[in-house]
Write an enzyme that holds these catalytic residues in place. Structure first.
Site, mmCIF file in Angstrom:
data_model
loop_
_atom_site.group_PDB
_atom_site.id
_atom_site.type_symbol
_atom_site.label_atom_id
_atom_site.label_comp_id
_atom_site.label_asym_id
_atom_site.label_seq_id
_atom_site.Cartn_x
_atom_site.Cartn_y
_atom_site.Cartn_z
ATOM 1 N N ASP A 65 -78.299 -0.513 12.329
ATOM 2 C CA ASP A 65 -78.285 -0.071 13.665
ATOM 3 C C ASP A 65 -77.334 -1.099 14.517
ATOM 4 O OD1 ASP A 65 -80.094 -1.964 13.518
ATOM 5 O OD2 ASP A 65 -81.847 -0.860 14.329
ATOM 6 N N HIS A 66 -77.328 -2.338 14.161
ATOM 7 C CA HIS A 66 -76.937 -3.394 15.082
ATOM 8 C C HIS A 66 -75.353 -3.458 14.915
ATOM 9 C CE1 HIS A 66 -80.990 -4.717 15.651
ATOM 10 N NE2 HIS A 66 -80.774 -5.755 16.398
ATOM 11 N N ASP A 120 -87.277 -8.360 13.166
ATOM 12 C CA ASP A 120 -86.649 -7.793 14.435
ATOM 13 C C ASP A 120 -87.870 -8.262 15.551
ATOM 14 O OD1 ASP A 120 -83.874 -6.531 15.879
ATOM 15 O OD2 ASP A 120 -85.953 -6.234 17.023
ATOM 16 N N ARG A 380 -83.381 -7.182 27.425
ATOM 17 C CA ARG A 380 -83.262 -8.720 27.504
ATOM 18 C C ARG A 380 -81.978 -8.807 28.510
ATOM 19 N NH1 ARG A 380 -84.555 -10.186 21.329
ATOM 20 N NH2 ARG A 380 -86.686 -10.706 21.726
ATOM 21 N N SER A 534 -85.238 -13.174 20.500
ATOM 22 C CA SER A 534 -85.028 -12.563 18.981
ATOM 23 C C SER A 534 -85.591 -13.305 17.934
ATOM 24 C CB SER A 534 -83.461 -12.785 18.830
ATOM 25 O OG SER A 534 -83.098 -12.518 17.660
ATOM 26 N N ARG A 536 -83.858 -13.811 15.086
ATOM 27 C CA ARG A 536 -82.795 -13.763 14.037
ATOM 28 C C ARG A 536 -83.144 -15.352 13.709
ATOM 29 N NH1 ARG A 536 -78.695 -14.011 19.316
ATOM 30 N NH2 ARG A 536 -79.572 -12.033 19.255
HETATM 31 C C1 MIC Z 1 -82.087 -8.532 19.751
HETATM 32 O O1 MIC Z 1 -82.400 -7.923 20.263
HETATM 33 O O2 MIC Z 1 -82.034 -9.964 19.873
HETATM 34 C C2 MIC Z 1 -82.025 -8.455 18.289
HETATM 35 C C3 MIC Z 1 -80.668 -8.455 17.970
HETATM 36 O O3 MIC Z 1 -82.631 -7.203 17.995
HETATM 37 C C4 MIC Z 1 -82.841 -9.306 17.330
HETATM 38 C C5 MIC Z 1 -82.560 -9.600 16.058
HETATM 39 C C6 MIC Z 1 -81.267 -10.009 15.701
HETATM 40 O O4 MIC Z 1 -80.960 -11.149 16.427
HETATM 41 O O5 MIC Z 1 -80.618 -9.675 14.812
HETATM 42 C C7 MIC Z 1 -84.383 -9.365 17.758
HETATM 43 O O6 MIC Z 1 -84.760 -9.060 18.586
HETATM 44 O O7 MIC Z 1 -85.180 -9.915 16.607
HETATM 45 FE FE1 SF4 Z 2 -81.294 -3.208 19.165
HETATM 46 FE FE2 SF4 Z 2 -82.511 -5.629 19.471
HETATM 47 FE FE3 SF4 Z 2 -81.523 -4.377 21.454
HETATM 48 FE FE4 SF4 Z 2 -83.524 -3.384 20.342
HETATM 49 S S1 SF4 Z 2 -83.485 -5.147 21.629
HETATM 50 S S2 SF4 Z 2 -81.792 -2.338 20.759
HETATM 51 S S3 SF4 Z 2 -83.339 -4.254 18.418
HETATM 52 S S4 SF4 Z 2 -80.271 -5.460 19.939
#
Ligand code: MIC
Ligand code: SF4
Length: 648
Positions: A65-66, A120, A380, A534, A536
Site C-alpha cells: 500500500d505504501h 506499522d 502526521r 513511524s 520503520r
Molecule cells: C508512516 O506513516 O510513517 C508509515 C510510513 O506508515 C510508517 C511505516 C513506514 O515507515 O514504513 C509507520 O507509521 O510505521
Molecule cells: Fe500509510 Fe502510514 Fe499514512 Fe497510514 S500513516 S496512510 S500507514 S503512510
C-alpha cells in the site's frame, strides 16, 4: 479484588511471561501479524534468516500500500518478492490496490479479543474492534511470525470516558485532535487508551478506528474500544458475524487515570504545522489560504468519510486555486462509493481521485507547491513529510477538508449550513479478488529477489569500549521522518540498506551520513521523545550501518527504542537532563566497560573534548540487554540456536 480493564483481559489471555501489571516486562502470544511493503521486505528478509518453514501465528497478512508508484524496477521487485515470500511461508498477500493495511485489516481480518502485531505504527487502528493491536519494528514482527512471544512493558491504562454524542459537524478526527491538544505527542507513552462510557455506542466502528489510529500520535502503545452491538453489526456487514465476541471492561475495573470527554462539546479542530499536537479549534485559524486538500490515509478513508465528502461536494465545485485529491482506503470502500454515487459527485466537483494507497501521506506524489498550504485528513504533519521542505501541513477531519476545498481557505465546516446524514456502511458484495491466500504447502515456491534487494547488514557483539563523536546534537521530538526520510525518491530503497543509509538525517543535516562514515561511527545526542512517529526500523538499521553506537537522549518513543536495541544501538538516558546542555556536537565521547554498564543499567560517559563525565541510564529488560550486547536480535537468535537452545 478489582475487576479487569479490557486491555488487561486481553493481556491476561495472551500472557506468556511476566506479571500483568503496569511497568513490568511482559511477553504476549500474538494471534495475527500484518506488514506493509515499506517495512515488509526487511521484515521478511529477517524472517527468512530465522530458518522457520512456515508462519506460526493464526494469521499473517502482507499488504502492499505504501510504495505504489513503481517509478523504477525497485518497488516492482519488492512487490514480487513479497508475493513470493507470502506464498512460500503461508502468509496472506493483499495485492496493491486492495487496501491501506489498517483499513483493509479492519474490514477483513481484525477480531475482538485477539492480539495483532504490525510493522506499522498505526496498527492500533484495529483496536476499534476490541483487539489489542500494537505497532512494532519488522524484526519483532518477524519473530512473532516465527512463533515467539512479543515483549513489551506492560502499559498503564487510561480510561477515556465518553458521554454525549457528536454534533452534526464534528467528526471522530476532532475527538482525537482534542485529546492530542490536551495530552501532546508523548502524553501516551507506555499507555493504552481504553474508551468507555455511554458515548461509545454512538460511534461507528470506522469512527472508532479514526480515534484508535491516531492514538499512535499520542505515543500510546495502543488504544481500544469495547466490542458491542455496533461492532457486531459492523462485522456482520463485512460478512464476518462469526468473528464477533462481546467484550468490555469489568464494571468495577480500576484505571490508572480517567479522562472525561463529552462528545457533544467537541467542535471542529485542526493541527497546525508541524506537529499533530499543535491543535486549535478551526474557527481560530479560519481564513488562511489553502493550496491543496487531500482526503484519505489510514485515518480517514472509510466509506463513511468518503460518503460525507461526496455528499458535501454534491452539486458544488472545488475552489479554482485548490487542488483536491481523494484516496479511498480500500477496494471495498471504492466499490461502495462507486455504487452509491459519491464517487461521481467527487469527480464532478473537480477533485482528483487517486488509487487505493497511502499516497500523499507518505510523500508518494502530491507534494504541495513551494511554501504551499496543504490540509490533510491524515495523521502526521511533520516538517518535510509532504515532500516539499517548506510546505505547511495541517491535519483535520474530512468535513473541514471539504469546507476548505470549497472556499479556498480554512473554513469552519459549520459555515456550510446543514450537515448531511451519511451511513457508516453501504451495500457491496464481499470481494476477495485483491487477496491471494497461500497454498497449504509452500515449500516448493521459489522466492523471487530483485537486484535492489540486499542482505540485511549485521554488526558484531557490542565492543568493550564505545568511543566516538557526538555526530549530531538534536532537540526534542525528533521523528523517524527526520532520521530516515520517506517519499518517492527514498522509499524505493527500503530493501537496500547500504543505499538508503546515505539519506540518514538528510533533511536535518545533509552531511550527516558522510560524516558518520568518515568518523567511523559515534553517537547522536537528543532531547525528549527521540524517534517518535513511524515504526520503520530503517531509522535504526541505516544508522547502524553508518556505525552509530548509541543515542543519548532525555527520553525515547517506544517503538524506536525497541528498534535501536534490535540492531545493537544503545538507547541511553541522561540521568541528569541538565547534562544535555553541556555536551556539544563534535565532542568525543567515551564509555568504558560498556557491557557491565548495560547490565547494571548505569554507565558513565566521558566527554573527552569538554573534559567532564556524566552518567546515563540504560532502562531495558534482561532480554533486551542480551540483544543489545549480542549486537542485535538476529545475532542473539543465531547464538542461541548454535548453543542448541530453542528461541524463547
Ligand atoms: C508512516 O506513516 O510513517 C508509515 C510510513 O506508515 C510508517 C511505516 C513506514 O515507515 O514504513 C509507520 O507509521 O510505521
Ligand atoms: Fe500509510 Fe502510514 Fe499514512 Fe497510514 S500513516 S496512510 S500507514 S503512510
Amino acid at each position: 479484588m478489582m475487576g479487569d480493564t479490557l486491555t488487561y483481559k486481553i493481556i491476561k489471555e495472551h500472557l506468556v511471561e511476566g506479571a500483568p501489571a503496569p511497568g513490568e516486562p511482559i511477553s504476549l502470544r500474538i494471534d495475527q501479524t500484518l506488514t506493509q511493503d515499506a517495512t515488509g521486505t526487511v521484515a521478511y528478509l529477517q524472517f527468512e534468516a530465522m530458518g522457520v518453514d512456515r508462519v506460526k501465528t493464526d494469521l499473517a497478512v502482507s499488504y502492499v500500500d505504501h510504495n505504489m508508484l513503481q517509478t523504477g524496477y525497485e518497488s516492482s521487485d519488492d512487490h514480487r518478492y513479497l508475493q513470493s515470500v507470502a506464498a512460500r511461508y503461508g502468509i496472506v498477500f493483499s495485492r496493491p490496490g486492495n487496501g491501506i493495511c489498517h483499513q483493509a485489516h479492519l474490514e477483513r481480518f481484525g477480531a475482538p479479543g485477539g492480539t495483532l502485531l504490525g510493522s506499522d505504527s498505526h496498527t492500533p487502528t484495529c483496536g476499534a474492534l476490541g483487539m489489542l493491536a500494537i505497532g512494532a519494528g519488522g524484526q519483532d514482527v518477524a519473530c512473532a511470525m516465527a512463533g515467539m512471544p512479543f515483549s513489551l512493558t506492560a502499559p498503564s491504562v487510561v480510561e477515556v470516558r465518553l458521554s454525549g454524542r457528536l454534533g452534526p459537524w464534528a467528526g471522530a478526527k476532532d475527538v482525537i485532535l482534542q485529546l492530542l491538544r490536551r495530552l501532546g505527542v508523548k502524553g501516551g507513552v507506555e499507555k493504552v487508551f481504553e474508551y468507555t462510557g455511554p458515548g461509545v455506542h454512538a460511534l461507528s466502528v470506522p469512527q472508532r478506528a479514526t480515534i484508535t489510529n491516531m492514538g499512535t500520535e499520542l505515543g500510546a502503545t495502543s488504544s481500544v474500544f469495547p466490542a458491542d452491538e455496533e461492532t457486531e453489526r459492523w462485522l456482520a456487514a463485512q460478512g464476518r458475524a462469526e468473528d464477533f465476541r462481546a467484550l468490555a471492561a469489568d464494571a468495577d475495573a480500576e484505571y490508572d487515570e480517567t479522562i472525561q470527554l463529552d462528545l457533544s462539546g467537541v467542535e471542529p479542530m485542526i493541527a497546525l504545522p508541524h506537529s499533530p499536537d499543535n491543535v486549535l479549534p478551526v474557527r481560530e485559524v479560519a481564513g488562511r489560504r489553502v493550496d491543496q486538500v487531500c482526503v484519505g490515509s489510514c485515518t480517514n478513508s472509510s466509506y463513511g468519510d468518503l460518503a460525507l465528502v461526496g455528499a458535501l461536494l454534491e452539486g458544488r465545485r472545488v475552489h479554482r486555486d485548490v487542488s483536491m485529491t481523494v484516496s479511498p482506503g480500500s477496494r471495498r470502500v471504492l466499490e461502495m462509493i462507486t455504487r452509491d454515487g459519491a464517487l461521481a459527485a467527487i469527480l464532478k466537483a473537480g477533485a482528483r481521485v487517486l488509487e487505493v494507497a497511502c499516497g500523499p501521506c507518505i510523500g508518494m506524489g502530491q507534494c504541495p507547491p513551494s511554501g504551499g498550504v496543504t490540509l490533510r485528513t491524515f495523521n502526521r504533519n511533520f516538517e518535510g513529510r509532504t515532500g516539499t521542505p517548506d510546505a505547511l501541513c495541517y491535519l483535520c477531519s474530512p468535513a473541514t477538508a471539504v469546507a476548505a476545498a470549497l472556499k479556498g481557505c480554512i473554513t469552519d465546516p459549520r459555515d456550510l449550513g446543514t450537515a448531511p446524514e451519511v451511513a457508516s456502511a453501504a451495500e457491496a458484495p464481499l470481494d476477495d479478488s485483491g487477496i491471494i491466500f497461500p497454498p497449504a504447502d509452500g515449500s516448493a515456491v521459489q522466492v523471487k529477489r530483485g537486484p535492489n534487494i540486499k542482505p540485511i547488514p549485521r554488526r558484531g557483539p557490542m565492543p568493550l569500549t564505545l568511543r566516538g563523536e557526538a555526530l549530531l546534537k538534536a532537540g526534542d521530538n525528533v521523528t523517524t521522518d527526520h532520521i530516515m526520510p520517506a517519499g518517492s525518491k527514498i522509499l524505493p530503497l527500503r530493501s537496500n540498506i547500504p543505499a538508503i543509509s546515505e539519506h540518514v538525517f538528510e533533511s536535518v543535516d545533509p552531511g550527516f551520513a558522510r560524516r558518520a562514515v568518515e568518523k567511523g561511527g559515534g553517537f547522536v545526542v537528543a532531547g525528549e521523545n527521540y524517534g517518535q512517529g513511524s515504526s520503520r526500523e530503517h531509522a535504526a538499521l541505516a544508522p547502524m550501518r553508518l556505525g552509530l553506537l548509541g543515542v543519548i537522549a532525555k527520553s525515547f518513543a517506544r517503538i524506536h527504542k525497541a528498534n535501536l536495541v534490535n540492531f545493537g544501538i544503545a538507547p541511553l538516558l541522561f540521568s541528569d537532563p541538565a547534562d544535555y546542555e553541556r555536551v556539544r556536537q563534535g565532542d568525543l565521547l567515551c564509555i568504558e566497560e560498556a557491557g557491565e554498564g548495560i547490565r547494571s543499567g548505569r554507565l558513565s560517559v566521558n566527554d573527552e573534548t569538554a573534559g567532564f563525565t556524566f552518567e546515563v541510564r540504560c532502562e531495558l529488560s534482561g532480554h533486551q540487554k542480551d540483544i543489545l550486547l549480542a549486537g542485535g536480535r538476529l545475532n542473539l537468535i543465531h547464538m542461541e540456536h548454535q548453543e542448541g537452545m530453542a528461541p524463547t
